[in-house]
Design an enzyme around this catalytic site. Structure first.
Site, PDB file in Angstrom:
ATOM      1  N   TYR A  48       1.019  -1.151  -0.056  1.00 31.39           N
ATOM      2  CA  TYR A  48       0.014  -0.014  -0.011  1.00 31.39           C
ATOM      3  C   TYR A  48       0.900   1.322   0.041  1.00 31.39           C
ATOM      4  O   TYR A  48       1.797   1.330   0.650  1.00 31.39           O
ATOM      5  CB  TYR A  48      -0.922   0.194   1.222  1.00 31.39           C
ATOM      6  N   GLY A  71      -5.521   7.567  -1.721  1.00 30.17           N
ATOM      7  CA  GLY A  71      -6.526   8.455  -1.898  1.00 30.17           C
ATOM      8  C   GLY A  71      -6.109   9.831  -2.718  1.00 30.17           C
ATOM      9  O   GLY A  71      -4.907  10.113  -2.862  1.00 30.17           O
ATOM     10  N   ASN A  88       1.365  12.419   5.044  1.00 30.36           N
ATOM     11  CA  ASN A  88       0.523  11.405   6.249  1.00 30.36           C
ATOM     12  C   ASN A  88       1.383  11.890   7.535  1.00 30.36           C
ATOM     13  O   ASN A  88       2.342  11.311   7.929  1.00 30.36           O
ATOM     14  CB  ASN A  88       0.696   9.991   5.659  1.00 30.36           C
ATOM     15  N   ARG A 138      -7.453  33.482  47.641  1.00 29.32           N
ATOM     16  CA  ARG A 138      -7.053  32.479  48.658  1.00 29.32           C
ATOM     17  C   ARG A 138      -6.850  31.303  47.961  1.00 29.32           C
ATOM     18  O   ARG A 138      -5.992  30.457  48.217  1.00 29.32           O
ATOM     19  CB  ARG A 138      -8.199  32.328  49.611  1.00 29.32           C
TER      20      ARG A 138
END
Length: 627
Positions: free
Chosen positions: A153, A160, A280, A371
């Site tokens: 991949y 994409g 990425n 305080r």
């Protein structure tokens, strides 16, 4: 002849200037003349001489006078922003001073402080030899995969599209040069780890672009923090490839290929997997997050100084900061804040005429806003520390996909790109640091309200004729209210993208951007409190406060005069805001805090109406510095 690049709406214009002594107003009008010249309707500007500008120094954040000269306003690598009701004009300085020092990147040791300094243009970048070797080994494995035609991949398969919808440039706001520089530096650092498969040639070209300050046009909006920050990192890569727009101090805004050519640089030519390697990751979220956490840390420690000054003006007691109280609830931040208050207000170490004037009053205890500062400010400090650890871990993490393990001879697809870690942390940062503004606004109310402060209403004489700090308090209240909305966590949202492949996203980009906005609002509210506290001191004179707090007062008065009658207050607020951004309040008071922490003296314990003994017991403990 110097030339300045000016952004008017959707156009970039070049304005020649005979020298840097021209005024900002002149530069703005010259830019508008060029803008309307080619517009049939004059760009909607009817009478150019009627245009009134509000001028802001972008890196300095302060308001400027239109008559300021360019050389007085702009520092190296700086720019200013001018706006009116119809235009926003960006002036980019062509003045550029190349840094002389380097930071060596290896992907493992960069800090948020380093990253912010890289963004400011204080350093250039080089790789360590070890990093170069890892990058080469990683790339060799990818080249082998390509030669053997293996299906992996993002290497031998597609991924994409960069974007499905094109948004007009006129509708986008780009990151400032400072933030784009941070983004590029962080991307280089991640690639230097040697797990992304990018070639050494590509990485060197990215470093050359950084060192020349050639910066891509990167929109600040558009990331959902899923497969990292795909949209902004794609824009970052686009300029490096010679496409789209780039900016450099030498060229101004122009087509990327011309900006690179002007610096003798070649565009990146992508090799297999390098597309994914460049786009990425979580570097947009993380770089903005680094700035947010650094600024949060700076304003948090200065908030203690400002609150201590307010306590003095309101004639509060230091009893609530007794170390024995905080040892019973020993959160690190709480103990640190109480120690800072003691170091600034200790009556034995730093005598205060104001404190002495009410030493024997019958007040038992103060309001929570004074305080409980150790408890409220304390958790902010601990939150910042928690977030900073996450951001620094993320800065030195490999966050793309797939990861290349040269030593194992394989690539592995995972999910390190997901932005949930920095997204959640930055949502938490916004919620935590906001509280500094929330409690500060209540202290401003006490300073302005005569029934609570024993001071003139709204800290001014001749009330009614003068409104004093009335509207400044309204401004603080408005900023606090806006922060309440901004503190709604973005990371609880998720919208599925990329055809349900990215079916859970972090929304980390918005988490980072709104965290920065929250921090800026906090800075502005505390600037108003600091101004109000210094104004309160005027009504207590000739009494003096402690030495470190007097030094803080002197710092403010060197920038802003007391209010005798009403005047335009925004420039004064901006000027003190600048003191806080530059950490000058801390630089003045910090050495006193450091010295107090290192000295071995008994803790001062003034008498109290609630004490069980006539003589308070001395503190036998030595004062030690908290880590």
């Amino acid at each position: 002849m110097p030339r300045f690049t000016v952004h008017v709406r959707d156009e970039w214009l070049t304005v020649p200037c005979k020298d840097a002594t021209c005024s900002i107003k002149w530069l703005a009008f010259e830019a508008l003349k060029r803008y309307i010249k080619n517009k049939p309707d004059n760009g909607g500007i009817q009478h150019i001489k009627d245009v009134h500008f509000v001028v802001r120094r972008c890196q300095g954040l302060g308001l400027l006078d239109n008559d300021d000269t360019i050389e007085d306003v702009l520092e190296d690598n700086d720019f200013v922003e001018l706006g009116n009701i119809t235009n926003m004009v960006y002036m980019f300085s062509v003045s550029y001073k190349e840094p002389e020092q380097y930071i060596s990147l290896d992907g493992n040791s960069l800090t948020s402080t380093d990253l912010v300094n890289l963004g400011k243009g204080l350093y250039m970048i080089k790789l360590t030899p070890e990093a170069e070797q890892k990058v080469v080994q990683s790339r060799e494995l990818l080249d082998t995969i390509v030669k053997e035609n293996k299906v992996v991949y993002g290497i031998t398969t597609g991924f994409g599209k960069f974007a499905r919808t094109v948004i007009p440039v006129s509708k986008l706001n780009p990151l400032s040069p400072e933030r784009t520089r941070m983004l590029l530096a962080l991307r280089i650092n991640v690639l230097a780890k040697g797990y992304s498969g990018v070639s050494l040639e590509t990485l060197h070209r990215m470093i050359q672009a950084f060192n020349a300050s050639c910066l891509s046009y990167v929109p600040e909006k558009g990331t959902v923090g899923a497969s990292g920050d795909l949209a902004p990192l794609s824009h970052l890569a686009l300029g490096l490839m010679g496409e789209g727009k780039m900016w450099s101090p030498k060229s101004g805004w122009a087509d990327a290929k011309y900006v690179l050519e002007a610096h003798g640089l070649k565009p990146i030519s992508l090799k297999p997997k390098e597309g994914l390697a460049l786009i990425n990751g979580t570097q947009m979220i993380t770089s903005l997050g680094a700035e947010a956490v650094e600024r949060a840390e700076a304003i948090a420690r200065q908030a203690d100084i400002i609150a201590a000054l307010t306590l003095e003006v309101l004639k509060g007691t230091t009893k609530a900061f007794d170390s024995d109280i905080h040892e019973l609830r020993p959160h690190p931040g709480q103990k640190e804040v109480a120690l800072r208050f003691r170091s600034l207000l200790d009556s034995d170490h730093h005598p205060s005429e104001i404190a002495e004037s009410h030493r024997f009053c019958d007040r038992v205890q103060d309001a929570y806003t004074m305080r409980c500062c150790p408890q409220v400010h304390g958790i902010v400090n601990d939150t910042i520390e928690f977030v900073k650890k996450i951001i620094n871990t993320e800065i030195n993490s490999a966050t793309d996909n797939p990861m290349v393990f040269a030593e194992r001879g394989e690539t592995i697809s995972g999910g390190n790109f997901h932005g949930e870690y920095p997204a959640k942390a930055l949502d938490y940062l916004a919620i935590g640091v906001h509280e500094l503004a929330s409690i500060s606004e209540r202290r401003i109310e006490r300073l302005c309200n005569p029934s609570l402060s024993e001071l003139p209403a709204f800290l001014v004489n001749e009330g009614g004729l003068n409104s004093g700090f009335m509207i400044a308090h309204c401004t603080a209240a408005a900023l606090v209210s806006e922060n309440k909305v901004l503190c709604h966590p973005s990371s609880i949202d998720s919208l599925s993208t990329s055809a349900a492949t990215e079916d859970h996203v972090s929304m980390g980009g918005w988490a980072a951007r709104k965290a920065l906005r929250v921090v800026e609002h906090v800075e502005q509210v505390l600037a108003i409190e600091l101004l109000a506290a210094c104004q309160g001191i005027e009504f207590l004179r000739p009494l003096r406060t402690t030495t470190p707090l007097e030094k803080v007062y002197d710092l403010v008065r060197a920038t802003v005069k007391p209010w005798i009658k009403d005047r335009f207050m925004a420039p004064d607020i901006e000027a003190v805001h600048r003191l806080l951004v530059d950490q000058k309040v801390w630089n003045i008071a910090g050495p006193y805090i450091e010295k107090y922490c290192m000295e071995y003296i008994p803790e001062s314990r003034p008498s109290s109406p609630t004490a069980f003994a006539l003589d308070p017991p001395p503190s036998p403990r030595k004062r030690v510095r908290l880590e």
